[in-house]
Design a protein around this motif. Structure first.
Motif, PDB file in Angstrom:
ATOM      1  N   PRO A  94       0.814  -1.231   0.000  1.00 41.53           N
ATOM      2  CA  PRO A  94       0.000   0.000   0.000  1.00 41.53           C
ATOM      3  C   PRO A  94       0.844   1.278   0.000  1.00 41.53           C
ATOM      4  O   PRO A  94       0.465   2.279  -0.606  1.00 41.53           O
ATOM      5  N   GLY A  95       1.999   1.237   0.643  1.00 45.06           N
ATOM      6  CA  GLY A  95       2.877   2.403   0.663  1.00 45.06           C
ATOM      7  C   GLY A  95       3.489   2.729  -0.688  1.00 45.06           C
ATOM      8  O   GLY A  95       4.098   3.789  -0.852  1.00 45.06           O
ATOM      9  N   ASP A  96       3.342   1.834  -1.638  1.00 47.47           N
ATOM     10  CA  ASP A  96       3.839   2.093  -2.989  1.00 47.47           C
ATOM     11  C   ASP A  96       2.870   2.941  -3.795  1.00 47.47           C
ATOM     12  O   ASP A  96       3.214   3.389  -4.894  1.00 47.47           O
ATOM     13  N   SER A  97       1.680   3.150  -3.287  1.00 44.66           N
ATOM     14  CA  SER A  97       0.689   3.968  -4.003  1.00 44.66           C
ATOM     15  C   SER A  97       1.226   5.387  -4.169  1.00 44.66           C
ATOM     16  O   SER A  97       1.559   6.057  -3.192  1.00 44.66           O
ATOM     17  N   ALA A  98       1.325   5.820  -5.415  1.00 45.16           N
ATOM     18  CA  ALA A  98       1.904   7.130  -5.724  1.00 45.16           C
ATOM     19  C   ALA A  98       1.847   7.327  -7.239  1.00 45.16           C
ATOM     20  O   ALA A  98       1.390   6.453  -7.961  1.00 45.16           O
ATOM     21  N   VAL A  99       2.314   8.469  -7.679  1.00 49.05           N
ATOM     22  CA  VAL A  99       2.533   8.680  -9.111  1.00 49.05           C
ATOM     23  C   VAL A  99       4.012   8.430  -9.390  1.00 49.05           C
ATOM     24  O   VAL A  99       4.882   8.900  -8.663  1.00 49.05           O
ATOM     25  N   TYR A 100       4.280   7.678 -10.438  1.00 50.45           N
ATOM     26  CA  TYR A 100       5.640   7.327 -10.800  1.00 50.45           C
ATOM     27  C   TYR A 100       6.001   8.005 -12.121  1.00 50.45           C
ATOM     28  O   TYR A 100       5.275   7.911 -13.107  1.00 50.45           O
ATOM     29  N   PHE A 101       7.138   8.716 -12.104  1.00 51.17           N
ATOM     30  CA  PHE A 101       7.629   9.418 -13.289  1.00 51.17           C
ATOM     31  C   PHE A 101       8.950   8.820 -13.721  1.00 51.17           C
ATOM     32  O   PHE A 101       9.812   8.540 -12.889  1.00 51.17           O
ATOM     33  N   CYS A 102       9.121   8.672 -15.019  1.00 52.13           N
ATOM     34  CA  CYS A 102      10.459   8.435 -15.512  1.00 52.13           C
ATOM     35  C   CYS A 102      11.047   9.788 -15.931  1.00 52.13           C
ATOM     36  O   CYS A 102      10.316  10.736 -16.232  1.00 52.13           O
ATOM     37  N   ALA A 103      12.333   9.873 -15.903  1.00 55.66           N
ATOM     38  CA  ALA A 103      13.017  11.094 -16.322  1.00 55.66           C
ATOM     39  C   ALA A 103      14.223  10.715 -17.165  1.00 55.66           C
ATOM     40  O   ALA A 103      14.844   9.678 -16.935  1.00 55.66           O
ATOM     41  N   GLU A 104      14.520  11.538 -18.159  1.00 54.38           N
ATOM     42  CA  GLU A 104      15.664  11.276 -19.030  1.00 54.38           C
ATOM     43  C   GLU A 104      16.607  12.465 -18.981  1.00 54.38           C
ATOM     44  O   GLU A 104      16.179  13.609 -18.838  1.00 54.38           O
ATOM     45  N   ILE A 105      17.868  12.143 -19.085  1.00 53.41           N
ATOM     46  CA  ILE A 105      18.903  13.176 -19.051  1.00 53.41           C
ATOM     47  C   ILE A 105      19.907  12.894 -20.157  1.00 53.41           C
ATOM     48  O   ILE A 105      20.301  11.745 -20.362  1.00 53.41           O
ATOM     49  N   VAL A 106      20.322  13.942 -20.844  1.00 53.88           N
ATOM     50  CA  VAL A 106      21.482  13.829 -21.729  1.00 53.88           C
ATOM     51  C   VAL A 106      22.687  14.223 -20.876  1.00 53.88           C
ATOM     52  O   VAL A 106      22.765  15.356 -20.383  1.00 53.88           O
ATOM     53  N   LEU A 107      23.571  13.284 -20.676  1.00 53.50           N
ATOM     54  CA  LEU A 107      24.682  13.535 -19.761  1.00 53.50           C
ATOM     55  C   LEU A 107      25.518  14.733 -20.185  1.00 53.50           C
ATOM     56  O   LEU A 107      25.688  15.019 -21.355  1.00 53.50           O
ATOM     57  N   TYR A 108      25.981  15.448 -19.220  1.00 54.18           N
ATOM     58  CA  TYR A 108      26.850  16.595 -19.394  1.00 54.18           C
ATOM     59  C   TYR A 108      26.142  17.711 -20.157  1.00 54.18           C
ATOM     60  O   TYR A 108      26.773  18.541 -20.776  1.00 54.18           O
ATOM     61  N   ASN A 109      24.837  17.711 -20.056  1.00 50.67           N
ATOM     62  CA  ASN A 109      24.049  18.830 -20.553  1.00 50.67           C
ATOM     63  C   ASN A 109      23.452  19.555 -19.358  1.00 50.67           C
ATOM     64  O   ASN A 109      22.236  19.728 -19.259  1.00 50.67           O
ATOM     65  N   ASN A 110      24.322  19.893 -18.421  1.00 49.23           N
ATOM     66  CA  ASN A 110      23.896  20.632 -17.243  1.00 49.23           C
ATOM     67  C   ASN A 110      22.812  19.937 -16.441  1.00 49.23           C
ATOM     68  O   ASN A 110      22.008  20.582 -15.783  1.00 49.23           O
ATOM     69  N   ASN A 111      22.783  18.614 -16.492  1.00 51.21           N
ATOM     70  CA  ASN A 111      21.782  17.855 -15.737  1.00 51.21           C
ATOM     71  C   ASN A 111      20.359  18.284 -16.034  1.00 51.21           C
ATOM     72  O   ASN A 111      19.493  18.214 -15.173  1.00 51.21           O
ATOM     73  N   ASP A 112      20.117  18.757 -17.234  1.00 49.46           N
ATOM     74  CA  ASP A 112      18.768  19.129 -17.650  1.00 49.46           C
ATOM     75  C   ASP A 112      17.939  17.865 -17.756  1.00 49.46           C
ATOM     76  O   ASP A 112      18.171  17.013 -18.601  1.00 49.46           O
ATOM     77  N   MET A 113      16.992  17.728 -16.854  1.00 46.01           N
ATOM     78  CA  MET A 113      16.223  16.499 -16.730  1.00 46.01           C
ATOM     79  C   MET A 113      14.811  16.728 -17.238  1.00 46.01           C
ATOM     80  O   MET A 113      14.163  17.701 -16.866  1.00 46.01           O
ATOM     81  N   ARG A 114      14.342  15.815 -18.075  1.00 39.79           N
ATOM     82  CA  ARG A 114      12.985  15.915 -18.616  1.00 39.79           C
ATOM     83  C   ARG A 114      12.171  14.762 -18.075  1.00 39.79           C
ATOM     84  O   ARG A 114      12.566  13.602 -18.185  1.00 39.79           O
ATOM     85  N   PHE A 115      11.019  15.099 -17.502  1.00 38.10           N
ATOM     86  CA  PHE A 115      10.164  14.097 -16.901  1.00 38.10           C
ATOM     87  C   PHE A 115       9.114  13.602 -17.877  1.00 38.10           C
ATOM     88  O   PHE A 115       8.621  14.356 -18.718  1.00 38.10           O
ATOM     89  N   GLY A 116       8.736  12.348 -17.716  1.00 38.11           N
ATOM     90  CA  GLY A 116       7.581  11.810 -18.420  1.00 38.11           C
ATOM     91  C   GLY A 116       6.295  12.228 -17.734  1.00 38.11           C
ATOM     92  O   GLY A 116       6.311  12.904 -16.704  1.00 38.11           O
ATOM     93  N   ALA A 117       5.196  11.794 -18.297  1.00 38.05           N
ATOM     94  CA  ALA A 117       3.886  12.251 -17.836  1.00 38.05           C
ATOM     95  C   ALA A 117       3.481  11.642 -16.500  1.00 38.05           C
ATOM     96  O   ALA A 117       2.693  12.227 -15.772  1.00 38.05           O
ATOM     97  N   GLY A 118       3.962  10.496 -16.155  1.00 42.48           N
ATOM     98  CA  GLY A 118       3.603   9.877 -14.884  1.00 42.48           C
ATOM     99  C   GLY A 118       2.502   8.846 -15.001  1.00 42.48           C
ATOM    100  O   GLY A 118       1.647   8.929 -15.885  1.00 42.48           O
ATOM    101  N   THR A 119       2.541   7.889 -14.113  1.00 40.29           N
ATOM    102  CA  THR A 119       1.506   6.855 -13.988  1.00 40.29           C
ATOM    103  C   THR A 119       1.105   6.772 -12.536  1.00 40.29           C
ATOM    104  O   THR A 119       1.958   6.716 -11.654  1.00 40.29           O
TER     105      THR A 119
END
Lengths: 113, 115
Positions: free
Chosen positions: A82-107
Motif C-alpha cells: 500500500p505504501g507504494d501507491s503514488a505517481v511514478y515518473f520516468c526522467a531522461e537526461i542527456v549527460l553533461y548537458n547541465n543535468n537538464d532532466m525531462r520528466f515523463g507524464a507519470g503513472t
C-alpha cells in the motif's frame, strides 16, 4: 468542461502482486534515466536509475528495464505494498548537458489491500 | 537525513503581483534547480544554477523569472508579474555535484495559486 491534463494513466494492483509501470522516452540521445516516486503533496523522490549502456538494473524490490531500440523504460515493483501507491515518473537526461532532466507524464499506481 | 526545504508551502497571489519562492538546499550541495508542476501534469524543468549563475534554462523560464542565491543558504525563484498560468507546484532540488551519480533531492514544493 473537460480538465486537460488531469487524467494520468493509472495502474491498480492487489497488495502483494507485482507492478509494471511503463514509460516511453523521446530523446534517442538520452543516456541516463531515473524513476521517481511522487506521493500526494510531496516532491519527487528518487527510486532507481540506469545508464544507457545497461538494459537492466535491480534495487530493493524494484527493477528497471531499458530498451533503447524502442525507447522504452519500465519499472517493476515486486510484492507491491500500500505504501507504494503514488505517481511514478520516468526522467531522461542527456549527460553533461547541465543535468537538464525531462520528466515523463507519470503513472498513478494504486495498491488495493 | 538532510533535506531540501521550501517556503512558503502555499502562496496565493493576484495576477500581476511579484512572488518570491524560497528554498534552502542541502548545505553542502553546489547545484540547484527549479521545476514546476501544473496540476495533474508532468514535472517541468525551469532552471539550473551553479556558482552564482544560471547553467541552463528551459523555454518556460522567460524574462518574468529570475533566480538568486542571496546568501550562503537560500536559493530563490522570483516571478515578477504573475500570470494565471503560473499557478503550479514549484519544486526546488539540489545536488552535491553534476553528473549521473548525483541524486537530485527535491523539496516538498510550494503551491502557487494566481487569481
Amino acid at each position: 468542461g473537460e480538465s486537460v491534463g488531469l487524467h494520468l494513466p493509472t495502474l491498480s494492483v492487489q497488495e502483494g502482486d507485482n507492478s509494471i509501470i511503463n514509460c516511453a522516452y523521446s530523446n534517442s540521445a538520452s543516456d541516463y534515466f531515473i524513476w521517481y516516486k511522487q506521493e500526494s503533496g510531496k516532491g519527487p523522490q528518487f527510486i532507481i536509475d540506469i545508464r544507457s549502456n545497461m538494459d537492466k538494473r535491480q534495487g530493493q524490490r524494484v527493477t528497471v528495464l531499458l530498451n533503447k531500440t524502442v525507447k522504452h523504460l519500465s519499472l517493476q515493483i515486486a510484492a507491491t505494498q500500500p505504501g507504494d501507491s503514488a505517481v511514478y515518473f520516468c526522467a531522461e537526461i542527456v549527460l553533461y548537458n547541465n543535468n537538464d532532466m525531462r520528466f515523463g507524464a507519470g503513472t498513478r499506481l494504486t495498491v488495493k489491500p | 537525513e538532510p533535506e531540501v526545504t521550501q517556503t512558503p508551502s502555499h502562496q496565493v497571489t493576484q495576477m500581476g503581483q511579484e512572488v518570491i519562492l524560497r528554498c534552502v538546499p542541502i548545505s553542502n550541495h553546489l547545484y540547484f534547480y527549479w521545476y514546476r508542476q501544473i496540476l495533474g501534469q508532468k514535472v517541468e524543468f525551469l532552471v539550473s544554477f551553479y556558482n552564482n549563475e544560471i547553467s541552463e534554462k528551459s523555454e518556460i523560464f522567460d524574462d518574468q523569472f529570475s533566480v538568486e542565491r542571496p546568501d550562503g543558504s537560500n536559493f530563490t525563484l522570483k516571478i515578477r508579474s504573475t500570470k494565471l498560468e503560473d499557478s503550479a507546484m514549484y519544486f526546488c532540488a539540489s545536488t552535491l555535484d553534476r553528473g549521473p551519480q548525483e541524486t537530485q533531492y527535491f523539496g516538498p514544493g510550494t503551491r502557487l495559486l494566481v487569481l
